[in-house]
Design a protein around this motif. Structure first.
Motif, PDB file in Angstrom:
ATOM      1  N   MET A   1       0.894  -1.140  -0.049  1.00 53.06           N
ATOM      2  CA  MET A   1      -0.020   0.010   0.011  1.00 53.06           C
ATOM      3  C   MET A   1       1.016   1.340   0.022  1.00 53.06           C
ATOM      4  SD  MET A   1      -3.135   0.972   2.276  1.00 53.06           S
ATOM      5  CE  MET A   1      -3.760   2.603   2.477  1.00 53.06           C
ATOM      6  N   LEU A   2       2.033   1.200   0.727  1.00 53.73           N
ATOM      7  CA  LEU A   2       2.779   2.300   0.765  1.00 53.73           C
ATOM      8  C   LEU A   2       3.224   2.824  -0.628  1.00 53.73           C
ATOM      9  CD1 LEU A   2       4.204   4.534   2.417  1.00 53.73           C
ATOM     10  CD2 LEU A   2       6.046   2.864   2.714  1.00 53.73           C
ATOM     11  N   ASN A   3       3.828   1.868  -1.322  1.00 54.69           N
ATOM     12  CA  ASN A   3       4.280   1.923  -2.767  1.00 54.69           C
ATOM     13  C   ASN A   3       3.269   2.776  -3.788  1.00 54.69           C
ATOM     14  OD1 ASN A   3       6.613   0.964  -2.196  1.00 54.69           O
ATOM     15  ND2 ASN A   3       6.393  -1.249  -3.100  1.00 54.69           N
ATOM     16  N   ARG A   4       1.930   2.036  -3.726  1.00 55.86           N
ATOM     17  CA  ARG A   4       0.904   2.854  -4.202  1.00 55.86           C
ATOM     18  C   ARG A   4       0.694   4.181  -3.714  1.00 55.86           C
ATOM     19  NH1 ARG A   4      -4.329  -0.210  -3.185  1.00 55.86           N
ATOM     20  NH2 ARG A   4      -3.161  -2.016  -4.232  1.00 55.86           N
ATOM     21  N   THR A   5       0.690   4.656  -2.654  1.00 55.19           N
ATOM     22  CA  THR A   5       0.261   5.844  -2.131  1.00 55.19           C
ATOM     23  C   THR A   5       1.675   6.866  -2.612  1.00 55.19           C
ATOM     24  OG1 THR A   5      -0.656   5.341  -0.159  1.00 55.19           O
ATOM     25  CG2 THR A   5       0.327   7.342  -0.154  1.00 55.19           C
ATOM     26  N   MET A   6       2.846   5.919  -2.684  1.00 58.90           N
ATOM     27  CA  MET A   6       3.835   6.846  -3.096  1.00 58.90           C
ATOM     28  C   MET A   6       3.841   7.276  -4.509  1.00 58.90           C
ATOM     29  SD  MET A   6       7.230   5.178  -1.030  1.00 58.90           S
ATOM     30  CE  MET A   6       8.339   6.315  -1.900  1.00 58.90           C
ATOM     31  N   ALA A   7       3.327   6.127  -5.532  1.00 58.26           N
ATOM     32  CA  ALA A   7       3.384   6.452  -6.872  1.00 58.26           C
ATOM     33  C   ALA A   7       2.191   7.274  -7.202  1.00 58.26           C
ATOM     34  CB  ALA A   7       2.961   4.875  -7.377  1.00 58.26           C
ATOM     35  N   SER A   8       0.931   7.561  -6.327  1.00 62.26           N
ATOM     36  CA  SER A   8      -0.029   8.240  -6.654  1.00 62.26           C
ATOM     37  C   SER A   8       0.615   9.849  -6.353  1.00 62.26           C
ATOM     38  CB  SER A   8      -1.231   7.883  -6.082  1.00 62.26           C
ATOM     39  OG  SER A   8      -1.027   7.823  -4.814  1.00 62.26           O
ATOM     40  N   SER A   9       1.309   9.732  -5.178  1.00 57.82           N
ATOM     41  CA  SER A   9       1.796  11.129  -4.687  1.00 57.82           C
ATOM     42  C   SER A   9       2.782  11.743  -5.822  1.00 57.82           C
ATOM     43  CB  SER A   9       2.729  11.002  -3.341  1.00 57.82           C
ATOM     44  OG  SER A   9       1.665  10.664  -2.397  1.00 57.82           O
ATOM     45  N   THR A  10       3.722  10.874  -6.255  1.00 57.69           N
ATOM     46  CA  THR A  10       4.708  11.262  -7.404  1.00 57.69           C
ATOM     47  C   THR A  10       3.842  11.756  -8.606  1.00 57.69           C
ATOM     48  OG1 THR A  10       6.170   9.614  -6.478  1.00 57.69           O
ATOM     49  CG2 THR A  10       6.516  10.599  -8.757  1.00 57.69           C
ATOM     50  N   ASP A  11       2.997  10.929  -9.074  1.00 59.94           N
ATOM     51  CA  ASP A  11       1.953  11.437 -10.133  1.00 59.94           C
ATOM     52  C   ASP A  11       1.463  12.764 -10.112  1.00 59.94           C
ATOM     53  OD1 ASP A  11       2.931   8.976 -11.489  1.00 59.94           O
ATOM     54  OD2 ASP A  11       0.867   7.815 -10.910  1.00 59.94           O
ATOM     55  N   SER A  12       0.977  12.737  -8.877  1.00 61.29           N
ATOM     56  CA  SER A  12       0.256  14.152  -8.587  1.00 61.29           C
ATOM     57  C   SER A  12       1.107  15.191  -8.421  1.00 61.29           C
ATOM     58  CB  SER A  12      -0.520  13.833  -7.278  1.00 61.29           C
ATOM     59  OG  SER A  12      -1.213  15.257  -6.653  1.00 61.29           O
ATOM     60  N   SER A  13       2.455  14.964  -7.861  1.00 56.42           N
ATOM     61  CA  SER A  13       3.270  15.874  -7.789  1.00 56.42           C
ATOM     62  C   SER A  13       3.874  16.420  -9.005  1.00 56.42           C
ATOM     63  CB  SER A  13       4.565  15.495  -6.960  1.00 56.42           C
ATOM     64  OG  SER A  13       4.128  15.392  -5.543  1.00 56.42           O
ATOM     65  N   THR A  14       3.999  15.351 -10.059  1.00 57.00           N
ATOM     66  CA  THR A  14       4.280  15.683 -11.546  1.00 57.00           C
ATOM     67  C   THR A  14       3.424  16.654 -12.042  1.00 57.00           C
ATOM     68  OG1 THR A  14       5.559  13.895 -11.509  1.00 57.00           O
ATOM     69  CG2 THR A  14       5.138  14.968 -13.574  1.00 57.00           C
ATOM     70  N   ALA A  15       2.019  16.259 -11.839  1.00 57.80           N
ATOM     71  CA  ALA A  15       0.936  17.175 -12.565  1.00 57.80           C
ATOM     72  C   ALA A  15       1.098  18.452 -12.075  1.00 57.80           C
ATOM     73  CB  ALA A  15      -0.433  16.563 -12.471  1.00 57.80           C
ATOM     74  N   ILE A  16       1.174  18.685 -10.722  1.00 57.59           N
ATOM     75  CA  ILE A  16       1.080  20.039 -10.006  1.00 57.59           C
ATOM     76  C   ILE A  16       2.439  20.812 -10.640  1.00 57.59           C
ATOM     77  CG2 ILE A  16       1.578  21.098  -7.864  1.00 57.59           C
ATOM     78  CD1 ILE A  16      -0.430  19.014  -6.644  1.00 57.59           C
ATOM     79  N   ASP A  17       3.705  20.045 -10.393  1.00 58.88           N
ATOM     80  CA  ASP A  17       4.932  20.827 -11.047  1.00 58.88           C
ATOM     81  C   ASP A  17       4.570  21.302 -12.394  1.00 58.88           C
ATOM     82  OD1 ASP A  17       6.101  20.338  -8.686  1.00 58.88           O
ATOM     83  OD2 ASP A  17       7.175  18.589  -9.618  1.00 58.88           O
ATOM     84  N   ASP A  18       3.974  20.636 -13.079  1.00 59.44           N
ATOM     85  CA  ASP A  18       3.642  20.994 -14.646  1.00 59.44           C
ATOM     86  C   ASP A  18       2.617  22.227 -14.581  1.00 59.44           C
ATOM     87  OD1 ASP A  18       4.846  19.085 -15.821  1.00 59.44           O
ATOM     88  OD2 ASP A  18       3.357  17.601 -16.140  1.00 59.44           O
ATOM     89  N   GLU A  19       1.757  22.143 -13.701  1.00 64.11           N
ATOM     90  CA  GLU A  19       0.800  23.437 -13.478  1.00 64.11           C
ATOM     91  C   GLU A  19       1.642  24.779 -13.097  1.00 64.11           C
ATOM     92  OE1 GLU A  19      -3.289  22.700 -11.935  1.00 64.11           O
ATOM     93  OE2 GLU A  19      -2.632  20.731 -11.747  1.00 64.11           O
ATOM     94  N   VAL A  20       2.305  24.518 -12.158  1.00 64.08           N
ATOM     95  CA  VAL A  20       3.271  25.375 -11.517  1.00 64.08           C
ATOM     96  C   VAL A  20       4.105  26.140 -12.780  1.00 64.08           C
ATOM     97  CG1 VAL A  20       4.987  26.070 -10.196  1.00 64.08           C
ATOM     98  CG2 VAL A  20       3.511  24.630  -9.347  1.00 64.08           C
ATOM     99  N   ARG A  21       4.751  25.140 -13.561  1.00 66.10           N
ATOM    100  CA  ARG A  21       5.681  25.790 -14.603  1.00 66.10           C
ATOM    101  C   ARG A  21       4.806  26.483 -15.538  1.00 66.10           C
ATOM    102  NH1 ARG A  21       7.076  21.166 -15.760  1.00 66.10           N
ATOM    103  NH2 ARG A  21       8.761  21.197 -14.300  1.00 66.10           N
TER     104      ARG A  21
END
Length: 61
Positions: A1-21
């Motif tokens: 479960m931790l890996n799934r949370t980490m993966a979704s957090s990473t995906d979400s962070s990447t999307a937010i980073d793109d929005e910030v850019r």
């Protein structure tokens, strides 16, 4: 479960980073103070969303 949370957090962070850019690029290209102000408000909302996701991920650990 931790890996799934980490993966979704990473995906979400990447999307937010793109929005910030994109917002930063719009801010730099803005031609008026009013336009820059509006973009700054959008940046603030995005920052709040990022913090909420970080706290939610910490609660899940």
């Amino acid at each position: 479960m931790l890996n799934r949370t980490m993966a979704s957090s990473t995906d979400s962070s990447t999307a937010i980073d793109d929005e910030v850019r994109q917002l930063y690029e719009r801010y730099q290209a803005a031609e008026s103070d009013a336009e820059r102000h509006q973009i700054a408000l959008e940046m603030g909302k995005l920052d709040g969303r990022r913090h909420a996701e970080i706290y939610a991920a910490l609660e899940d650990e």
